[in-house]
Structures are given as C-alpha cells and as structure tokens.
Design a protein around this motif. Structure first.
Motif, PDB file in Angstrom:
ATOM      1  N   SER A  10      -4.455  -0.856   6.456  1.00 33.11           N
ATOM      2  CA  SER A  10      -3.267  -0.952   7.307  1.00 33.11           C
ATOM      3  C   SER A  10      -3.576  -1.258   8.762  1.00 33.11           C
ATOM      4  CB  SER A  10      -2.479   0.360   7.221  1.00 33.11           C
ATOM      5  OG  SER A  10      -3.296   1.451   7.643  1.00 33.11           O
ATOM      6  N   ARG A  11      -4.836  -1.211   9.173  1.00 35.79           N
ATOM      7  CA  ARG A  11      -5.165  -1.396  10.595  1.00 35.79           C
ATOM      8  C   ARG A  11      -4.879  -2.806  11.087  1.00 35.79           C
ATOM      9  NH1 ARG A  11     -10.901   1.844  11.503  1.00 35.79           N
ATOM     10  NH2 ARG A  11     -10.119   3.945  11.005  1.00 35.79           N
ATOM     11  N   LEU A 157       7.446  -4.478   8.648  1.00 34.63           N
ATOM     12  CA  LEU A 157       6.299  -3.587   8.580  1.00 34.63           C
ATOM     13  C   LEU A 157       5.984  -3.085   9.984  1.00 34.63           C
ATOM     14  CD1 LEU A 157       4.005  -2.199   7.202  1.00 34.63           C
ATOM     15  CD2 LEU A 157       2.743  -4.355   7.153  1.00 34.63           C
ATOM     16  N   THR A 158       6.218  -1.828  10.216  1.00 32.94           N
ATOM     17  CA  THR A 158       6.042  -1.236  11.544  1.00 32.94           C
ATOM     18  C   THR A 158       5.090  -0.048  11.465  1.00 32.94           C
ATOM     19  OG1 THR A 158       7.871   0.331  11.274  1.00 32.94           O
ATOM     20  CG2 THR A 158       8.411  -1.869  12.150  1.00 32.94           C
ATOM     21  N   GLY A 159       4.619   0.385  12.627  1.00 36.14           N
ATOM     22  CA  GLY A 159       3.789   1.565  12.687  1.00 36.14           C
ATOM     23  C   GLY A 159       4.521   2.804  12.226  1.00 36.14           C
ATOM     24  N   THR A 160       5.807   2.876  12.518  1.00 39.67           N
ATOM     25  CA  THR A 160       6.615   4.018  12.086  1.00 39.67           C
ATOM     26  C   THR A 160       6.676   4.102  10.572  1.00 39.67           C
ATOM     27  OG1 THR A 160       7.972   3.928  14.087  1.00 39.67           O
ATOM     28  CG2 THR A 160       8.907   5.058  12.173  1.00 39.67           C
ATOM     29  N   PHE A 161       6.899   2.956   9.924  1.00 39.98           N
ATOM     30  CA  PHE A 161       6.926   2.951   8.467  1.00 39.98           C
ATOM     31  C   PHE A 161       5.572   3.387   7.905  1.00 39.98           C
ATOM     32  CE2 PHE A 161       5.773   0.524   4.613  1.00 39.98           C
ATOM     33  CZ  PHE A 161       6.599   1.180   3.723  1.00 39.98           C
ATOM     34  N   ALA A 162       4.478   2.848   8.452  1.00 37.58           N
ATOM     35  CA  ALA A 162       3.147   3.209   7.964  1.00 37.58           C
ATOM     36  C   ALA A 162       2.901   4.709   8.082  1.00 37.58           C
ATOM     37  CB  ALA A 162       2.083   2.434   8.732  1.00 37.58           C
ATOM     38  N   GLU A 163       3.272   5.294   9.212  1.00 36.54           N
ATOM     39  CA  GLU A 163       3.060   6.725   9.400  1.00 36.54           C
ATOM     40  C   GLU A 163       3.959   7.543   8.470  1.00 36.54           C
ATOM     41  OE1 GLU A 163       1.117  10.035  11.013  1.00 36.54           O
ATOM     42  OE2 GLU A 163       0.655   7.892  10.940  1.00 36.54           O
ATOM     43  N   ASP A 164       5.168   7.066   8.230  1.00 35.60           N
ATOM     44  CA  ASP A 164       6.054   7.761   7.291  1.00 35.60           C
ATOM     45  C   ASP A 164       5.462   7.775   5.889  1.00 35.60           C
ATOM     46  OD1 ASP A 164       7.895   8.358   9.243  1.00 35.60           O
ATOM     47  OD2 ASP A 164       9.283   6.749   8.715  1.00 35.60           O
ATOM     48  N   VAL A 165       4.841   6.661   5.482  1.00 36.22           N
ATOM     49  CA  VAL A 165       4.172   6.629   4.180  1.00 36.22           C
ATOM     50  C   VAL A 165       3.054   7.657   4.153  1.00 36.22           C
ATOM     51  CG1 VAL A 165       2.715   5.259   2.638  1.00 36.22           C
ATOM     52  CG2 VAL A 165       4.727   4.217   3.670  1.00 36.22           C
ATOM     53  N   ALA A 190      -1.213  -5.604   2.283  1.00 31.32           N
ATOM     54  CA  ALA A 190      -1.857  -4.533   3.042  1.00 31.32           C
ATOM     55  C   ALA A 190      -1.546  -3.200   2.373  1.00 31.32           C
ATOM     56  CB  ALA A 190      -1.366  -4.523   4.482  1.00 31.32           C
ATOM     57  N   LYS A 191      -2.531  -2.326   2.293  1.00 32.83           N
ATOM     58  CA  LYS A 191      -2.329  -1.026   1.642  1.00 32.83           C
ATOM     59  C   LYS A 191      -2.266   0.087   2.678  1.00 32.83           C
ATOM     60  CE  LYS A 191      -7.275  -0.834   0.572  1.00 32.83           C
ATOM     61  NZ  LYS A 191      -8.284  -0.792  -0.501  1.00 32.83           N
ATOM     62  N   ILE A 192      -1.407   1.047   2.395  1.00 37.57           N
ATOM     63  CA  ILE A 192      -1.252   2.231   3.235  1.00 37.57           C
ATOM     64  C   ILE A 192      -1.292   3.439   2.303  1.00 37.57           C
ATOM     65  CG2 ILE A 192       0.181   3.444   4.911  1.00 37.57           C
ATOM     66  CD1 ILE A 192       1.624   0.729   5.392  1.00 37.57           C
ATOM     67  N   LYS A 193      -2.177   4.392   2.569  1.00 35.46           N
ATOM     68  CA  LYS A 193      -2.314   5.555   1.689  1.00 35.46           C
ATOM     69  C   LYS A 193      -1.851   6.821   2.401  1.00 35.46           C
ATOM     70  CE  LYS A 193      -5.961   3.538  -1.127  1.00 35.46           C
ATOM     71  NZ  LYS A 193      -7.238   3.773  -1.844  1.00 35.46           N
ATOM     72  N   THR A 194      -1.514   7.817   1.616  1.00 36.38           N
ATOM     73  CA  THR A 194      -0.965   9.052   2.159  1.00 36.38           C
ATOM     74  C   THR A 194      -2.079   9.996   2.604  1.00 36.38           C
ATOM     75  OG1 THR A 194      -0.934  10.229   0.045  1.00 36.38           O
ATOM     76  CG2 THR A 194       0.985   8.862   0.569  1.00 36.38           C
ATOM     77  N   TYR A 195      -1.745  10.867   3.544  1.00 41.47           N
ATOM     78  CA  TYR A 195      -2.698  11.886   3.977  1.00 41.47           C
ATOM     79  C   TYR A 195      -3.019  12.853   2.840  1.00 41.47           C
ATOM     80  CZ  TYR A 195      -1.868  10.309   8.785  1.00 41.47           C
ATOM     81  OH  TYR A 195      -1.779   9.565   9.934  1.00 41.47           O
TER      82      TYR A 195
END
Length: 214
Positions: A10-11, A157-165, A190-195
């Motif tokens: 996601s970076r 695709l925004t930083g807010t969406f990525a952090e919400d994921v 692009a992949k975004i994974k959860t904490y």
C-alpha cells in the motif's frame, strides 16, 4: 516464472478510483481454458500441470496440502466460467483464458490448510490471451454471479480508506486488494492488510513475519 504477478503493498499505491476486493488467506491457483480443448491445465503461482491422470498424480505429490482442488474446481466453477467465455460478447474474440482462484478453508493460514476443513474456491481475476487482465468493474459485471471475491469498497483510494482497512472497519480478516484501470495493460493492484493479521503473522513467524506482510 510467476503465473500471477506480485501485488505491490500500500505504500506506493496509485492515486485514483478503485474497486477493493476482500483478500483471502489461502493458496493462489490458476486454471487454463481454450476454445478447442476446454480446461486443460492448472497449477499454483509457480508451476503448472495438465488434467491427465498423470498430471493430477504429479500435482498431488508436489502439493499434498492442495489435494482435491482440481475436482472442486471442475465440480463448482468450471462450467459457469466456460458459459461466460462462450456466451458473453465481450469474450467472443478470445481463444484462451487463464482464471485465478483462492483455495481455502475456514482455518487456512499463510498457504497452509487443515486436511478435514471443508474448502472453497473464490474467483478473483480473469486473464484473456492477447489482452491481459479483465478490468475490475468488468470482472464484477461479467463474473459476479459466480463465487467471486467480495467487493468491500468502490471509490477513491485514499489514506483514510487504507487505515480503515488496517483497523478492521471493513470486516475482512486478512485485508483487501485494490484494483483500478479498465483492463489489459492499464490494470493496477495494491494490497492492504489489517493490523489484526499483522499480529497473527508475528505470533506465527516471529522475525520472519514481514515475509508475509504487504
């Protein structure tokens, strides 16, 4: 050789609109179809086997934890895909396709599967020879009646969406794959994974957890 491209983290995601699909924690498998021969070969991201008895036996030896995936594919999703290839005017000019599915059960983790765990195949991409990947919106429109990856978001695709994921606000266990473009060479992912998934990786792999991260 990689039959499916490596998805960037996601970076360095492109700025633009996307469709975000749930990312499933399983094994990436590909399946090959031609008008003349039908379904003729399959495999993982790094190898390929034919559907002959010898090919199926070799696959079982190489990937014992994936045994049964070919029979599952042929009995659940193969016919539906073939009908789209033959009957949908978008695909009339193409003679061969490669489709991609995730193979998983409810207790699958990092490519490992429990033998007695019921498995499923989730379709997440279709590649047409001479064209490339079907665009995300077209994919949902043409293949959404099959068992496809769940759409969890459509928009910028925004930083807010990525952090919400990452924070788990979309109810996905591993994360999402964001896809944009209209198809062919302009498709991006692009992949975004959860904490929560990050913590699971740290517990399982200690210092090697980043090998399985974004």
């Amino acid at each position: 050789m990689l039959f499916y491209p490596k998805i960037q983290g996601s970076r360095n995601t492109p700025i633009g609109r996307c469709v975000a699909f749930e990312k499933y924690d399983g094994s990436n498998l590909h399946w090959d179809w031609e008008k003349e021969f039908g379904w003729h070969s399959f495999g993982t991201r790094r190898d390929e086997f034919d559907f002959s008895s010898n090919g199926l036996d070799r696959f079982k030896v190489a990937h014992a934890n994936l045994d049964g995936c070919a029979a599952l594919f042929l009995s659940t999703i193969a016919d539906g895909l073939e009908r789209v290839f033959k009957d949908n005017e978008h695909y009339a000019s193409f003679t061969s396709f490669r489709v991609f599915t995730e193979y998983l059960g409810s207790n699958s983790f990092a490519g490992l599967h429990k033998p007695d765990d019921p498995k499923q195949l989730v379709l997440f991409d279709v590649w047409a020879d001479t064209f490339g990947m079907v665009g995300p919106k077209q994919f949902v429109e043409d293949f959404g009646h099959l068992q496809i990856a769940k759409v969890v978001y459509e928009g910028r695709l925004t930083g807010t969406f990525a952090e919400d994921v990452r924070m788990g606000k979309y109810g996905v266990a591993e994360g999402v794959v964001c896809k944009g473009g209209n198809g062919g060479t302009d498709v991006w992912m692009a992949k975004i994974k959860t904490y929560a998934y990050m913590e699971k990786l740290k517990r399982a792999f200690a210092d090697r957890w980043e090998d399985y991260w974004e």
